[in-house]
Design an enzyme around this catalytic site. Structure first.
Site, PDB file in Angstrom:
ATOM      1  N   ASP A   1       0.893  -1.178   0.149  1.00 43.43           N
ATOM      2  CA  ASP A   1       0.122   0.069   0.054  1.00 43.43           C
ATOM      3  C   ASP A   1       0.776   1.299  -0.012  1.00 43.43           C
ATOM      4  OD1 ASP A   1      -1.988   1.743   0.145  1.00 43.43           O
ATOM      5  OD2 ASP A   1      -3.008   0.858   1.572  1.00 43.43           O
TER       6      ASP A   1
HETATM    7  C1  BGC Z   1      -5.116   3.335  -0.012  1.00 43.74           C
HETATM    8  C2  BGC Z   1      -4.933   2.279  -1.079  1.00 43.74           C
HETATM    9  C3  BGC Z   1      -4.813   3.084  -2.356  1.00 43.74           C
HETATM   10  C4  BGC Z   1      -3.526   3.772  -2.538  1.00 43.74           C
HETATM   11  C5  BGC Z   1      -3.337   4.552  -3.687  1.00 43.74           C
HETATM   12  C6  BGC Z   1      -3.820   4.142  -0.005  1.00 43.74           C
HETATM   13  O1  BGC Z   1      -3.778   5.219   0.793  1.00 43.74           O
HETATM   14  O2  BGC Z   1      -4.991   2.778   1.146  1.00 43.74           O
HETATM   15  O3  BGC Z   1      -6.240   1.622  -1.207  1.00 43.74           O
HETATM   16  O4  BGC Z   1      -4.799   1.863  -3.570  1.00 43.74           O
HETATM   17  O5  BGC Z   1      -3.488   4.661  -1.457  1.00 43.74           O
HETATM   18  O6  BGC Z   1      -3.974   5.695  -3.898  1.00 43.74           O
END
Ligand code: BGC
Length: 813
Positions: free
Chosen positions: A236
Site C-alpha cells: 500500500d
Molecule cells: C490506499 C489504497 C490506495 C493507495 C493509492 C492508499 O492510501 O489505502 O487503497 O490504492 O492509497 O491511492
C-alpha cells in the site's frame, strides 16, 4: 496460472521473462522494484519493458491525474455492488473498468478491496463488500475475472485485516488463526482460487506483531505457498518500512517511488552481503510476469490480445445502481409510486448527490445525475417539488458548485510557466503529473483563480485545505495571508484532512465574484515523491434549520407522496478515519420525523455507503437504501421509485444500532487492536448475542412476492424451487444457510454457504441450483494448522435473509 496448470502461453511468457531478467543488472532491477513515481514503475528500454501504470480503483479508473479534467465513469460503491449479490454483474463491472483503464493507459487497477465489515464504525466500509467472507469472495472473484478478461491486472487489497482506519499505519491487529483463516483471509483465498489475480496489495497495518509488507508467513507461506498465488505483491502507498524486512516478507514493489526502501538501498544490501541477488530476482520475476501479462514487455504475448466488445459505461452504472437499491420496508406496497401522483422531494443530498465515498477511491465523472435530476426527468412536469429540508454538510467542502476555476503556475520571478483547467477547487499533482511545461524545480506558486456565482444570498465561508503558505482573496479583498501547519500523523493529510475556515463574505445570489487562492509550493517531507496538494473550500450561508424543515413539511403536506433523501457526508465516511457513531449528521432525523408526521406516505432514501441508524424507520411508509450510487444514481432511483424496474438489492451487511452491535471497537490500545470476538462478526455475532438488528443480513424486498416451494440437497448440490406469486416479473436472491444441528459454542449458529439470483414472470417458477462449497463444512484447526472437515448433521435452509428462512432439510457429512 495461480493454483492452476500453466498453459503453453503461460510457459512462453515465462521464457520471455527469464530472458529479460537475465539481461538486467542489479541497479536496474532494484530501481524497477522501487517504483518510478506516484503511479508507475520505470520503463527499462534495454529489455523492452514499457512503463507499467497503476491506478485506483475500485469504482472507476482515475488514471494518473487526480483531477476532474480527465473524467472517469463512476460506478456505485462496492457495498452497492455486493448488494446485488450477483458475481456476474460484478464481472461486467470489471469488464467496463478494464475498458476505462485501457482508455487511460492504465495496466493495473488498484482494486478490489475485500476487507470485511468487522465493526460498523469502519469509515471505509463503503469501499469493501460485506461482513460475510463468502459473499465478499464471490463478488471479488467476479470483479477480478472481469477486469482481467479485459487484459488489465488487479491488486486484491488490503492483505490482510485492514478492516478499520484508526491508526492504520501502525495498528497491530491481533487476530486468532481461526478467525484469520475463516474470515479475513477467506475472500483472498477464494479469489486466488477462482480468479487467479495478477496482483495483491499488502496493507499498512500489522497482524500479530508483523507489519503486512514484511509478513513472510502470510505472504510467502500462505498466499504464495499454500494457495499458489503467482502474481506481484505491491505495498500500500508508503507502507514499506525496511529493505530487508520487505524483501524477506515477499514484497515485490514498494510504492510510490522513487524514494522507497528498495532502489539504491536494496542494491547496497546485496553488495554489502545482507541480501542475495537471487532474492531480488524473485521479486523482479513477479513484476516482469505482470508486465508480460498486461502487454508491456516486448516479445511476450499479453493474456488478452484484443479488448472485449465496448461496454456502455453510463448504462451499466445505472443498471448496477438500481440492482443495488435495497428496499428494506414497503408498507402497504406504497412503492412503486402511483402514476400521476404528486411528489414532494426533500434533503440536501437529493440535489447535491453523494455519489461516491472519500479517499483514494475518488474519481471524477463528467456528469452526476442527482435524485432531483432523475425524478425531474421521470415524472410529468408540475408533479415534483423540491425543498432542501436539512443540509447535513454544515461544513466546508472542496469548492465545486458555482465555481469556475483554473490553475496558474509561476516561477520564483513571478513568470507564468503553465496553466491547467481545474473544474473543482482541488489541486492534486503527484510526482511528474504537472501541467505542461512545469517542473518541480521551476514551480514556485500555484494560483487557483476564477469566479464564484452563489446560488444563495448571505454570508459564504471560504477556506483552505493543505499545508504551507497561502493567500486567499475573494471579491478583490485579501481574506487570509499566512501559513497552514502540517499534521504530522498522516502523509496524506493534505488530501483527506479537514479544510480550515479563512474568511466569511456576504454575497448575493446570481452575482459572480472573483476568487483567488495562491499557494507557495512546499512538498511535505514525509512524502516519497514531490506533490502539490491543496484545495479551495467553500460553505453555503447557514440557513435557519427550523425554517428549512418547515418548508419541506409544507411541501410534503401538499403532495401525495413525500420522498426524503438522507445522507452521510465526506466527513463521516471516507478513507483515513473511522466513524464515531452511526447517526445521520445534522438535523436529518428531525426532517424525516417532521415530514412523516405531515404525510403518512413518506418514503426515505438513505444515501450512505454503509449502515446508519434509522430511529424513525417504523414511522415511515418505505425505506430504500441507495448506497453511494455512482454517477447515474438519480436515474436509477427514479427507475425504481416509478416502478420501471424493481429494486434488486439485498443487504450485504447487517443494519442495526451502534448500541446493539456486538462488535464495534476500532481504536487500538497501546497500538494493539485485539479481535477478541474470534469468528463472531456480522450476523454471526448478532445471532450469538441473540440481538435483533433493524434489518438482517440478506434482507431486501422487490415488487413481487415469492413462494419457496421445494428444497432438495443431493450430495452438496442444493436445488431450490421458488415461484413468483405476485403480479409482476421479478428477481429473487435465493440464499442458502448452513447450521450445525448439534449446538457448538465454537461455531456460529449458521453461515451463508451459497446463493443464486433467479428471475421469473408472474405465476412462473424458477430453479436455483447452488453448489455448497467444501469450506462450508470445515473449520480451521489451530492445533493441526490445517482445515478440518467437521463431520455430523447440518441443517440446510433456503430463504430470503439470514432470519427469513423458508425451507429446511438436514444432511450428514
Ligand atoms: C490506499 C489504497 C490506495 C493507495 C493509492 C492508499 O492510501 O489505502 O487503497 O490504492 O492509497 O491511492
Amino acid at each position: 496460472m495461480a493454483g492452476k496448470r500453466p498453459t503453453p502461453a503461460d510457459r512462453a511468457r515465462e521464457a520471455v521473462v527469464e530472458t529479460a531478467l537475465g539481461k538486467l543488472d542489479l541497479d536496474a532491477k532494484t530501481r524497477l522494484l522501487a517504483g518510478r513515481d506516484m503511479w508507475a514503475l520505470p520503463a527499462l528500454p534495454e529489455i523492452g519493458l514499457g512503463r507499467l501504470v497503476m491506478s485506483d480503483g475500485p469504482i472507476g479508473v482515475r488514471g494518473v491525474r487526480w483531477s476532474a479534467d480527465d473524467p472517469s465513469v463512476a460506478l456505485p460503491s462496492p457495498t452497492a455492488l455486493a448488494a446485488t449479490w450477483d458475481p456476474e454483474l460484478a464481472r461486467r463491472a470489471g469488464v467496463l473498468l478494464a475498458q476505462e483503464a485501457r482508455r487511460k493507459g492504465v495496466h493495473v487497477l488498484l482494486a478490489p478491496t475485500v476487507n470485511l465489515h468487522r465493526s460498523p464504525l469502519g469509515g471505509r466500509h463503503f469501499e469493501a463488500y460485506s461482513e460475510d467472507p463468502y459473499l465478499t469472495g464471490r463478488i471479488g472473484a467476479g470483479y477480478v475475472r472481469g477486469v482481467q478478461s479485459g487484459g488489465v491486472g488487479t491488486t486484491v487489497k488490503h492483505f490482510v485485516a485492514n478492516d478499520a482506519e484508526t491508526d492504520r499505519f501502525t495498528v497491530d491487529n491481533l487476530v486468532g488463526a481461526r478467525a484469520l483463516r475463516e474470515l479475513y483471509l477467506a475472500p483472498f483465498e477464494h479469489i486466488v482460487a477462482e480468479a487467479a489475480p495478477w496482483g495483491i496489495m499488502t496493507a499498512y497495518n500489522t497482524v500479530n506483531g508483523t507489519t503486512m509488507t514484511e509478513h513472510r508467513y502470510l505472504v510467502n507461506e500462505v498466499l504464495r505457498g499454500e494457495w499458489g498465488f503467482d502474481g506481484f505483491n505491491v505495498s500500500d502507498w508508503t507502507a514499506a518500512r525496511s529493505t530487508l524486512g520487505a524483501l524477506r516478507g515477499g514484497l515485490d514493489v514498494a510504492m510510490p517511488g522513487p524514494r522507497t526502501v528498495y532502489g539504491e538501498a536494496l542494491a547496497a544490501a546485496v553488495r554489502g552481503g545482507d541480501a542475495t541477488e537471487a532474492e531480488v530476482d524473485e521479486a523482479v520475476r513477479n513484476v516482469l510476469r505482470l508486465a508480460a501479462r498486461v502487454g508491456v514487455l516486448d516479445g511476450a504475448e499479453p493474456v488478452v490480445a484484443a479488448p472485449p466488445a465496448e461496454v456502455d459505461g453510463p448504462a451499466l452504472a445505472r443498471e448496477i445502481a438500481r440492482r443495488a437499491l435495497v428496499l428494506v420496508r414497503n408498507e402497504d406496497g406504497i412503492l412503486p409510486l402511483r402514476p400521476g401522483g404528486t411528489v414532494a422531494l426533500s434533503g440536501a443530498a437529493a440535489r447535491d448527490a453523494r455519489f461516491l465515498g472519500g479517499g483514494s477511491a475518488t474519481v471524477f465523472p463528467d456528469h452526476v445525475v442527482c435524485p432531483l435530476d432523475g425524478l425531474t426527468a421521470a415524472l410529468p412536469e408540475g408533479s415534483l417539488t423540491y425543498a432542501v429540508g436539512a443540509d447535513p454538510s454544515g461544513e466546508l467542502a472542496v469548492a465545486t458548485t458555482g465555481f469556475e476555476l483554473r490553475a496558474i503556475c509561476r516561477d520564483s520571478a513571478g513568470e507564468v510557466i503553465g496553466t491547467a483547467g481545474s473544474p473543482s477547487g482541488q489541486i492534486q499533482w503527484m510526482g511528474d503529473d504537472l501541467p505542461d511545461g512545469v517542473t518541480h524545480e521551476t514551480l514556485h506558486t500555484v494560483e487557483l483563480t476564477g469566479t464564484f456565482t452563489p446560488r444563495e444570498s448571505g454570508p459564504h465561508t471560504f477556506g483552505i485545505k493543505g499545508f504551507g503558505p497561502f493567500r486567499l482573496s475573494v471579491d478583490g479583498t485579501t481574506r487570509f495571508d499566512g501559513e497552514q501547519l502540517a499534521d504530522e500523523g498522516d502523509p496524506f493529510g493534505g488530501i483527506f484532512g479537514a479544510p480550515v475556515p479563512r474568511g466569511e463574505v456576504e454575497l448575493t445570489a446570481g452575482e459572480p465574484v472573483e476568487v483567488s487562492l495562491t499557494h507557495v509550493v512546499t512538498s511535505p517531507e514525509r512524502m516519497p515523491l514531490k506533490v502539490v496538494v491543496f484545495a479551495l473550500a467553500h460553505q453555503e450561508p447557514p440557513r435557519d434549520e427550523d425554517e428549512l424543515i418547515a418548508e419541506a413539511v409544507a411541501a410534503a403536506r401538499a403532495a401525495e407522496t413525500a420522498v426524503v433523501v438522507v445522507a452521510t457526508t465526506d466527513r463521516v465516511e471516507s478513507e483515513g478515519f473511522d466513524r464515531t457513531d452511526l447517526r445521520l449528521p445534522g438535523r436529518q432525523d428531525d426532517l424525516v420525523r417532521a415530514v412523516a408526521a405531515a404525510n403518512p406516505r413518506t418514503v426515505v432514501v438513505v444515501n450512505s455507503g454503509s449502515p446508519v441508524e434509522l430511529p424513525w424507520r417504523d414511522d415511515v411508509a418505505a425505506v430504500l437504501l441507495s448506497w453511494f450510487p455512482g454517477q447515474e444514481g438519480g436515474d436509477a432511483l427514479a427507475d425504481v421509485l416509478t416502478g420501471a424496474h424493481e429494486p434488486g438489492g439485498r443487504l450485504p451487511t447487517t443494519w442495526g444500532s451502534l448500541a446493539d452491535a456486538p462488535v464495534t471497537r476500532v481504536t487500538p490500545e497501546n497500538g494493539e487492536l485485539p479481535y477478541t470476538e474470534g469468528v463472531f462478526i456480522g450476523y454471526r455475532a448478532w445471532e450469538k448475542e441473540r440481538r435483533t438488528p433493524a434489518y438482517p443480513f440478506g434482507h431486501g424486498l422487490g415488487y413481487t412476492d415469492w413462494t419457496y416451494e421445494t428444497l432438495e440437497v443431493t450430495g452438496t448440490t442444493a436445488t431450490v424451487r421458488v415461484r413468483n406469486s405476485g403480479a409482476r416479473p421479478g428477481r429473487e436472491v435465493v440464499q442458502l444457510y448452513v447450521a450445525p444441528t448439534a449446538p457448538d459454542a465454537e461455531r456460529p449458529a449458521r453461515w451463508l454457504a451459497g446463493f443464486a439470483v433467479v428471475g421469473a414472470g408472474p405465476g412462473e417458477s424458477a430453479e436455483a441450483v447452488v453448489e455448497l462449497p467444501p469450506r462450508a463444512f470445515e473449520t480451521w484447526d489451530e492445533a493441526a494448522n490445517s482445515w478440518s472437515r467437521v463431520k455430523g448433521s447440518y441443517e440446510i435452509a433456503a430463504g430470503r435473509s439470514v432470519s427469513d428462512r423458508r425451507l429446511r432439510t438436514t444432511i450428514t457429512v
